[in-house]
Motif scaffolding. Structure first.
Motif, PDB file in Angstrom:
ATOM      1  N   LYS A 244     -19.592 -32.337   2.898  1.00 32.42           N
ATOM      2  CA  LYS A 244     -20.742 -32.016   2.045  1.00 32.42           C
ATOM      3  C   LYS A 244     -21.522 -33.268   1.683  1.00 32.42           C
ATOM      4  CE  LYS A 244     -22.160 -30.050  -2.357  1.00 32.42           C
ATOM      5  NZ  LYS A 244     -21.799 -29.290  -3.565  1.00 32.42           N
ATOM      6  N   ARG A 245     -20.825 -34.380   1.522  1.00 32.53           N
ATOM      7  CA  ARG A 245     -21.491 -35.644   1.191  1.00 32.53           C
ATOM      8  C   ARG A 245     -21.280 -36.635   2.323  1.00 32.53           C
ATOM      9  NH1 ARG A 245     -23.511 -36.494  -3.876  1.00 32.53           N
ATOM     10  NH2 ARG A 245     -23.069 -34.871  -5.420  1.00 32.53           N
ATOM     11  N   GLU A 246     -22.385 -37.145   2.836  1.00 35.41           N
ATOM     12  CA  GLU A 246     -22.302 -38.093   3.941  1.00 35.41           C
ATOM     13  C   GLU A 246     -23.634 -38.833   4.053  1.00 35.41           C
ATOM     14  OE1 GLU A 246     -20.075 -37.828   8.111  1.00 35.41           O
ATOM     15  OE2 GLU A 246     -21.893 -36.592   8.081  1.00 35.41           O
ATOM     16  N   PHE A 247     -23.564 -40.136   4.180  1.00 39.19           N
ATOM     17  CA  PHE A 247     -24.758 -40.925   4.445  1.00 39.19           C
ATOM     18  C   PHE A 247     -25.127 -40.694   5.905  1.00 39.19           C
ATOM     19  CE2 PHE A 247     -27.175 -44.774   2.998  1.00 39.19           C
ATOM     20  CZ  PHE A 247     -27.836 -45.048   4.176  1.00 39.19           C
ATOM     21  N   ARG A 248     -26.308 -40.149   6.133  1.00 36.60           N
ATOM     22  CA  ARG A 248     -26.799 -39.920   7.498  1.00 36.60           C
ATOM     23  C   ARG A 248     -28.159 -40.593   7.613  1.00 36.60           C
ATOM     24  NH1 ARG A 248     -25.579 -33.403   7.832  1.00 36.60           N
ATOM     25  NH2 ARG A 248     -23.288 -33.531   7.636  1.00 36.60           N
TER      26      ARG A 248
ATOM     27  N   VAL B 219     -30.157 -25.516  -2.954  1.00 35.27           N
ATOM     28  CA  VAL B 219     -30.144 -24.053  -2.947  1.00 35.27           C
ATOM     29  C   VAL B 219     -29.060 -23.590  -1.977  1.00 35.27           C
ATOM     30  CG1 VAL B 219     -31.491 -21.955  -2.565  1.00 35.27           C
ATOM     31  CG2 VAL B 219     -32.623 -24.035  -3.414  1.00 35.27           C
ATOM     32  N   TYR B 220     -28.141 -22.772  -2.486  1.00 39.80           N
ATOM     33  CA  TYR B 220     -27.052 -22.210  -1.681  1.00 39.80           C
ATOM     34  C   TYR B 220     -27.267 -20.705  -1.549  1.00 39.80           C
ATOM     35  CZ  TYR B 220     -24.579 -26.501  -3.173  1.00 39.80           C
ATOM     36  OH  TYR B 220     -24.204 -27.795  -3.443  1.00 39.80           O
ATOM     37  N   ARG B 221     -26.908 -20.160  -0.389  1.00 39.09           N
ATOM     38  CA  ARG B 221     -27.012 -18.713  -0.187  1.00 39.09           C
ATOM     39  C   ARG B 221     -25.660 -18.172   0.265  1.00 39.09           C
ATOM     40  NH1 ARG B 221     -30.851 -18.131   3.880  1.00 39.09           N
ATOM     41  NH2 ARG B 221     -29.205 -18.107   5.442  1.00 39.09           N
TER      42      ARG B 221
ATOM     43  N   ASN C 291     -18.519 -20.767  -2.949  1.00 39.94           N
ATOM     44  CA  ASN C 291     -17.939 -22.104  -3.021  1.00 39.94           C
ATOM     45  C   ASN C 291     -19.004 -23.133  -2.658  1.00 39.94           C
ATOM     46  OD1 ASN C 291     -16.391 -24.430  -2.889  1.00 39.94           O
ATOM     47  ND2 ASN C 291     -15.458 -23.893  -0.921  1.00 39.94           N
ATOM     48  N   ILE C 292     -19.513 -23.854  -3.645  1.00 42.01           N
ATOM     49  CA  ILE C 292     -20.583 -24.806  -3.347  1.00 42.01           C
ATOM     50  C   ILE C 292     -20.055 -26.098  -2.723  1.00 42.01           C
ATOM     51  CG2 ILE C 292     -22.081 -23.869  -5.143  1.00 42.01           C
ATOM     52  CD1 ILE C 292     -21.471 -26.402  -6.799  1.00 42.01           C
ATOM     53  N   ASP C 293     -18.752 -26.216  -2.571  1.00 42.01           N
ATOM     54  CA  ASP C 293     -18.209 -27.362  -1.829  1.00 42.01           C
ATOM     55  C   ASP C 293     -18.358 -27.171  -0.321  1.00 42.01           C
ATOM     56  OD1 ASP C 293     -17.472 -28.791  -4.084  1.00 42.01           O
ATOM     57  OD2 ASP C 293     -15.524 -27.787  -4.222  1.00 42.01           O
ATOM     58  N   ASP C 294     -18.734 -25.965   0.085  1.00 41.85           N
ATOM     59  CA  ASP C 294     -18.941 -25.665   1.501  1.00 41.85           C
ATOM     60  C   ASP C 294     -20.422 -25.860   1.837  1.00 41.85           C
ATOM     61  OD1 ASP C 294     -19.213 -24.649   4.038  1.00 41.85           O
ATOM     62  OD2 ASP C 294     -18.270 -22.710   3.613  1.00 41.85           O
TER      63      ASP C 294
END
Length: 508
Positions: A34-38, A448-450, A458-461
Motif C-alpha cells: 500500500k505504501r511505496e515510493f514509486r 477513495v476506496y471502493r 479493509n483499507i490496508d488493501d
C-alpha cells in the motif's frame, strides 16, 4: 478399477491443491504494497526540451505524466537547476539554456515550468520533488554564461575541473548561497520535496587533482587530512540544507540520490564497504552518505544502483543487499536503470530480463521503501516492455508514499458530510474537508476506496483504491460497480499520514 480411480482422483486433487497454493503464493508475492515510493526522474540537463516551444514542452511533459501515472508512479523528481541556472522564475539565477536555448533568456511566451509541473503532478495525485545540482555551476557543453550567473558575479568562489565550473565546497559563503537557493524554492513553490543528485566534489579524472589546496590551507578547520576535510565540507552543506528546508516547511522532504557504491571493502578497513571495485562516494566524491542518514539529515536516500545483477565491478545483488543492511535508518529507495535492466538477461533464466529478480529483491529485502526509475523517457517509450510489466504485475494498484513518522506522527481528522451529489455532468461522491489546527493535520489529498457487496472493507488493501486526489470529490461512472458499492474516503496530510475512514453506501 475403483481403487485406481480413487487414487487418481486424490492425485488430481493434490495436484490441484498444489497448483492453487503455487498460484496463491505467486499472487501474494506479487501483491503491491500500500505504501511505496514509486519515483521517476525527469531531467533537463540532457537537452530533451531544447528547441521546443512552450506548447510543445507542455505537451511532452503532459504525455510523460499521463503515462507515468498509468504506470503507478507517485513521485516526480523534476530537474530545475543543473548548472546554477533555473527552470523556474528564480530570484537569483538565470533561466536555463536547456529551456530557452540561451542562458538568461526568459521563455517566450512566458511560463514557469516548475510551477506548471507542481500543478500537473498534484492534479494527478503525485508528489513533485524539485531536483537541483548543488555544486555544479557549468557543464562541459555550456559556452556562454549570463551576466546574472553566480560565476560571473563572484568567480573567486569557484574552481574549474575537467571542463566544469564547481562551487568550491570549502567556502562557507557557497554553502550559504546554495541554501539560499533552496530556501527561495521552498518558500515560493508548493513542492513536496527537494532532491539533490550524486555530484558533490567532481568525479575524479586520472592525473587531475582537485584545485582546492589554497582553500584547504586557509579554511582547514583543524583538519590535517584533506579527504576528511572535504567530507566535512559536504557534511556541513547537507546539514544546512536539511535545516533550511525543515525550518521553512517541516513537511517538505529532503532526498539524496548518491552514486551506487558507498565504499569498496578492503581487508582490515574499519569503514563499511561492499564487495565491489568501482568509484566510491566516501573516498572519491567525499560524500559520507551513511553519516547523513545516522544524523537524520536526509528524509530519504536513493542510491543509484544502475548495474546488472552479476556485474563484475558493481554487482546489483551485492549492492542492494549492502544498502538494505547499512542505509535503511531513513526510507531507502533503489535507483533503477530501466534500459540496463531490460537489456540484461536473468542469470537463472536467460530467456527473460532482470526486471523480475530486481523487483523481487527490492520488495523482499528489509528496509527498502520503493524504487526510482532512471529515467522517465525510457519508461514512457516502454523500453523492453518495462511500462507494460509495471502496469500488469508490479504497480497494479496505486500506492501512498512511505510513512515518515520522524517528521510527524499526527494525521488529519475524518472527512465530513460524505454524500452523493447530482451535477450537470453526472453523479459525484462529495465530502467536506476536516478542520485542522496546523500543517500536521491539514488535509492535502484524499484517498477513495471502493468495495463491492460482500467484500471486506479493509483499507490496508490498495487494490480497492480508485483515486488519490487533491479534490474533495470523485466522479462516479456509469459502470454498475461504481454505482452499487460501499465507498470509504480518508484524508492525507502533507507527509501522507492517513486519517480514519468515512463510509458511504451508494446504490442507484
Amino acid at each position: 478399477m475403483t481403487s485406481y480411480t480413487h487414487c487418481t482422483t486424490k492425485a488430481r486433487r493434490l495436484l490441484g491443491l498444489l497448483a492453487f497454493c503455487f498460484m496463491l503464493s505467486a499472487t501474494l508475492q506479487a501483491a503491491p504494497p500500500k505504501r511505496e515510493f514509486r519515483g521517476a526522474w525527469i531531467q533537463m540537463i540532457n537537452g530533451q526540451f531544447q528547441g521546443m516551444s512552450r506548447d510543445q514542452m507542455q505537451q511532452n511533459l503532459t504525455n510523460q505524466l499521463d503515462e507515468l501515472q498509468r504506470c503507478g508512479v507517485n513521485t516526480i523528481i523534476f530537474q530545475v537547476r543543473g548548472e546554477a541556472d533555473a527552470l523556474y522564475d528564480s530570484h537569483y539565477e538565470p533561466w536555463s539554456r536547456f529551456l530557452t536555448g540561451r542562458q538568461g533568456t526568459p521563455p517566450s511566451p512566458y511560463w514557469d515550468p516548475l510551477a506548471w509541473m507542481i500543478k500537473e503532478s498534484h492534479r494527478r495525485g503525485m508528489e513533485l520533488h524539485a531536483w537541483i545540482n548543488p555544486y555544479r555551476a557549468k557543464t562541459k557543453g555550456t559556452t556562454e554564461l549570463a551576466a546574472s550567473h553566480p560565476y560571473v558575479q563572484n568567480p573567486e568562489r569557484f574552481f574549474s575541473y575537467d571542463g566544469l565550473l564547481i562551487f568550491d565546497p570549502g567556502l562557507q559563503e557557497n554553502r550559504d548561497y546554495i541554501s539560499m537557493i533552496v530556501s527561495d524554492i521552498v518558500s515560493r513553490y508548493n513542492v513536496d520535496g527537494i532532491h539533490i543528485d550524486d555530484y558533490f566534489y567532481p568525479y575524479p579524472v586520472a592525473g587531475v587533482p582537485i584545485p582546492d589546496a589554497a582553500t584547504f590551507q586557509r579554511y582547514n578547520n583543524g583538519f590535517e587530512n584533506i579527504a576528511d576535510w572535504r567530507r566535512y565540507n559536504v557534511n556541513l552543506l547537507i546539514q544546512e540544507l536539511y535545516e533550511t528546508i525543515h525550518t521553512i516547511k517541516p513537511w517538505v522532504k529532503f532526498g539524496v540520490s548518491p552514486f551506487g557504491i558507498y565504499h569498496n571493502q578492503k581487508p582490515g578497513d574499519p569503514i563499511y564497504g561492499s564487495n565491489t571495485k568501482g568509484l566510491q562516494n566516501y573516498d572519491d566524491l567525499y560524500a559520507d552518505v551513511l553519516y547523513w542518514i545516522d544524523k537524520g539529515w536526509v528524509d530519504y536516500t536513493v542510491p543509484q544502483i544502475y548495474w546488472e545483477i552479476g556485474h563484475k565491478t558493481a554487482d546489483y545483488d551485492t549492492l542492494i543487499r549492502w544498502w538494505s543492511k547499512y542505509a535503511s535508518g531513513r526510507p531507502l529507495v533503489i535507483g533503477q536503470d530501466v534500459e540496463r535492466t531490460v537489456k540484461a538477461a536473468d542469470l537463472q533464466n536467460p530467456r527473460i530480463n532482470q526486471m523480475p529478480e530486481k523487483f523481487r529483491l527490492q520488495r523482499s529485502l528489509p528496509g527498502i521503501s520503493g524504487s526510482c526509475l532512471w529515467y522517465s523517457a525510457a519508461v514512457v517509450r516502454n523500453e523492453g516492455n518495462f511500462a507494460t510489466v509495471l502496469k500488469k504485475h508490479y504497480h497494479t494498484a496505486p500506492a501512498l508514499a512511505p510513512q515518515m513518522t520522524f517528521i510527524t506522527k499526527d494525521k488529519p481528522g475524518k472527512v465530513k458530510n460524505l454524500r452523493v451529489e447530482q451535477r450537470q455532468d453526472g453523479q459525484y461522491l462529495v465530502w467536506d474537508a476536516p478542520s485542522f489546527k496546523d500543517w500536521r493535520t491539514q488535509p492535502t489529498r484524499y484517498v477513495v476506496y471502493r468495495f463491492a457487496k460482500g467484500e471486506s472493507r479493509n483499507i490496508d488493501d490498495p487494490t480497492h483504491i480508485v483515486a488519490i486526489t487533491p479534490k474533495p470529490f470523485y466522479q462516479l461512472s456509469d459502470n454498475p460497480r461504481e454505482r452499487t458499492a460501499t465507498y470509504l474516503v480518508t484524508a492525507l496530510n502533507p507527509v501522507q499520514n492517513e486519517s480514519k475512514a468515512k463510509k458511504k453506501k451508494v446504490k442507484f
